[in-house]
Design an enzyme around this catalytic site. Structure first.
Site, PDB file in Angstrom:
ATOM      1  N   GLU A  86       0.844  -1.199   0.000  1.00 56.87           N
ATOM      2  CA  GLU A  86       0.000   0.000   0.000  1.00 56.87           C
ATOM      3  C   GLU A  86       0.880   1.249   0.000  1.00 56.87           C
ATOM      4  O   GLU A  86       2.024   1.219   0.470  1.00 56.87           O
ATOM      5  CB  GLU A  86      -0.907  -0.078   1.251  1.00 56.87           C
ATOM      6  CG  GLU A  86      -1.724   1.134   1.585  1.00 56.87           C
ATOM      7  CD  GLU A  86      -2.839   1.433   0.592  1.00 56.87           C
ATOM      8  OE1 GLU A  86      -2.539   1.538  -0.615  1.00 56.87           O
ATOM      9  OE2 GLU A  86      -3.992   1.626   1.028  1.00 56.87           O
ATOM     10  N   ASP A  87       0.349   2.342  -0.520  1.00 57.95           N
ATOM     11  CA  ASP A  87       1.132   3.580  -0.522  1.00 57.95           C
ATOM     12  C   ASP A  87       1.149   4.252   0.845  1.00 57.95           C
ATOM     13  O   ASP A  87       2.189   4.633   1.354  1.00 57.95           O
ATOM     14  CB  ASP A  87       0.626   4.555  -1.606  1.00 57.95           C
ATOM     15  CG  ASP A  87      -0.871   4.851  -1.496  1.00 57.95           C
ATOM     16  OD1 ASP A  87      -1.564   4.245  -0.647  1.00 57.95           O
ATOM     17  OD2 ASP A  87      -1.367   5.694  -2.276  1.00 57.95           O
ATOM     18  N   ASP A  90      -3.452   5.753   6.325  1.00 59.87           N
ATOM     19  CA  ASP A  90      -3.962   7.008   6.904  1.00 59.87           C
ATOM     20  C   ASP A  90      -4.916   6.630   8.036  1.00 59.87           C
ATOM     21  O   ASP A  90      -4.482   6.304   9.129  1.00 59.87           O
ATOM     22  CB  ASP A  90      -4.631   7.816   5.784  1.00 59.87           C
ATOM     23  CG  ASP A  90      -5.080   9.195   6.223  1.00 59.87           C
ATOM     24  OD1 ASP A  90      -4.725   9.612   7.327  1.00 59.87           O
ATOM     25  OD2 ASP A  90      -5.796   9.868   5.459  1.00 59.87           O
ATOM     26  N   GLY A  92      -6.737   3.920   8.016  1.00 54.18           N
ATOM     27  CA  GLY A  92      -6.719   2.456   8.105  1.00 54.18           C
ATOM     28  C   GLY A  92      -7.971   1.820   7.516  1.00 54.18           C
ATOM     29  O   GLY A  92      -8.072   0.607   7.429  1.00 54.18           O
ATOM     30  N   ASP A 146      -1.479  10.803  -5.191  1.00 54.36           N
ATOM     31  CA  ASP A 146      -2.068  11.874  -5.999  1.00 54.36           C
ATOM     32  C   ASP A 146      -2.908  12.841  -5.181  1.00 54.36           C
ATOM     33  O   ASP A 146      -3.294  12.562  -4.056  1.00 54.36           O
ATOM     34  CB  ASP A 146      -2.996  11.270  -7.052  1.00 54.36           C
ATOM     35  CG  ASP A 146      -4.312  10.804  -6.437  1.00 54.36           C
ATOM     36  OD1 ASP A 146      -4.271  10.046  -5.448  1.00 54.36           O
ATOM     37  OD2 ASP A 146      -5.383  11.224  -6.919  1.00 54.36           O
TER      38      ASP A 146
HETATM   39  P1  IMP Z   1      -7.165   5.319   4.615  1.00 54.44           P
HETATM   40  O1  IMP Z   1      -8.250   4.413   4.162  1.00 54.44           O
HETATM   41  O2  IMP Z   1      -7.686   6.527   5.324  1.00 54.44           O
HETATM   42  O3  IMP Z   1      -6.059   4.649   5.409  1.00 54.44           O
HETATM   43  O4  IMP Z   1      -6.517   5.937   3.334  1.00 54.44           O
HETATM   44  C1  IMP Z   1      -5.748   5.204   2.500  1.00 54.44           C
HETATM   45  C2  IMP Z   1      -5.799   5.748   1.097  1.00 54.44           C
HETATM   46  O5  IMP Z   1      -6.125   7.144   1.060  1.00 54.44           O
HETATM   47  C3  IMP Z   1      -4.445   5.623   0.475  1.00 54.44           C
HETATM   48  O6  IMP Z   1      -4.336   4.423  -0.221  1.00 54.44           O
HETATM   49  C4  IMP Z   1      -4.367   6.833  -0.414  1.00 54.44           C
HETATM   50  O7  IMP Z   1      -4.866   6.506  -1.689  1.00 54.44           O
HETATM   51  C5  IMP Z   1      -5.278   7.863   0.205  1.00 54.44           C
HETATM   52  N1  IMP Z   1      -4.536   8.864   1.004  1.00 54.44           N
HETATM   53  C6  IMP Z   1      -4.500   9.002   2.342  1.00 54.44           C
HETATM   54  N2  IMP Z   1      -3.694  10.015   2.718  1.00 54.44           N
HETATM   55  C7  IMP Z   1      -3.195  10.518   1.572  1.00 54.44           C
HETATM   56  C8  IMP Z   1      -2.258  11.597   1.293  1.00 54.44           C
HETATM   57  O8  IMP Z   1      -1.714  12.274   2.166  1.00 54.44           O
HETATM   58  N3  IMP Z   1      -1.999  11.800  -0.018  1.00 54.44           N
HETATM   59  C9  IMP Z   1      -2.553  11.066  -1.030  1.00 54.44           C
HETATM   60  N4  IMP Z   1      -3.405  10.069  -0.808  1.00 54.44           N
HETATM   61  C10 IMP Z   1      -3.728   9.796   0.489  1.00 54.44           C
END
Ligand code: IMP
Length: 161
Positions: A86-87, A90, A92, A146
């Site tokens: 995963e990139d 954030d 989760g 992005d």
């Molecule tokens: P989560 O589900 O909140 O953990 O977010 C994960 C996904 O949100 C990642 O795979 C990213 O595609 C996107 N994301 C979260 N934070 C960022 C950021 O700072 N920049 C770009 N994409 C983000």
């Protein structure tokens, strides 16, 4: 920077290769954000691996999560050693969905590797075995990440604001 990314991804590749020695690893890249990371990581593995992808989307041109995660894939990972690549971790939410979804396929093992781990409050508690960098709670772009589909091509990671 480009250099820091290169060094860290190389170290991760080494660590993963040690941990999975004698096994065939199935890397599952999370599109679109992880495309650059997984390509570089795979080049630093010293074990046989297969590379496949799933598509996850939760952000719709915004800097905050919509709370909804859509997954698309056609994977068969039953009995395989799986490493989700995963990139960024954030909230989760995305990884929670991916883990639950892939677990249903009964892989032999299922671990997560994220390039970035954002330090935020109220994160969903998920075990992530490999973390590239811990970062503060800022919106970042580049190296696959992005903002409204822009900046993915940058060879380094930068804060948007
Ligand atoms: P989560 O589900 O909140 O953990 O977010 C994960 C996904 O949100 C990642 O795979 C990213 O595609 C996107 N994301 C979260 N934070 C960022 C950021 O700072 N920049 C770009 N994409 C983000």
């Amino acid at each position: 920077s480009r250099e820091e990314l290169k060094n860290r991804v190389e170290k991760l590749g080494y660590e993963i290769s040690q941990d999975y020695q004698g096994r065939e690893l199935h890397l599952v890249g999370v599109l679109n954000g992880a495309f650059m990371f997984i390509a570089d990581l795979a080049r630093h593995l010293r074990i046989p691996c297969q590379i496949c992808f799933l598509q996850a989307s939760s952000y719709k041109d915004k800097q905050v999560s919509t709370g909804e995660v859509i997954l698309m894939h056609n994977l068969d990972l039953s009995g395989k050693d799986v490493l989700v690549v995963e990139d960024i971790f954030d909230t989760g939410l995305t990884l929670k969905h991916i883990k639950e979804d892939l677990k249903m396929q009964k892989p032999a093992s299922l671990e997560i590797c994220t390039l970035l781990n954002k330090r935020i409050q109220d994160k969903i508690d998920i075990y992530v075995k490999y973390i590239g960098f811990e970062i503060e709670d800022r919106f970042v772009v580049g190296y696959g990440l992005d903002y409204a589909e822009k900046f993915r091509e940058l060879p380094y990671i930068s804060c948007l604001d």
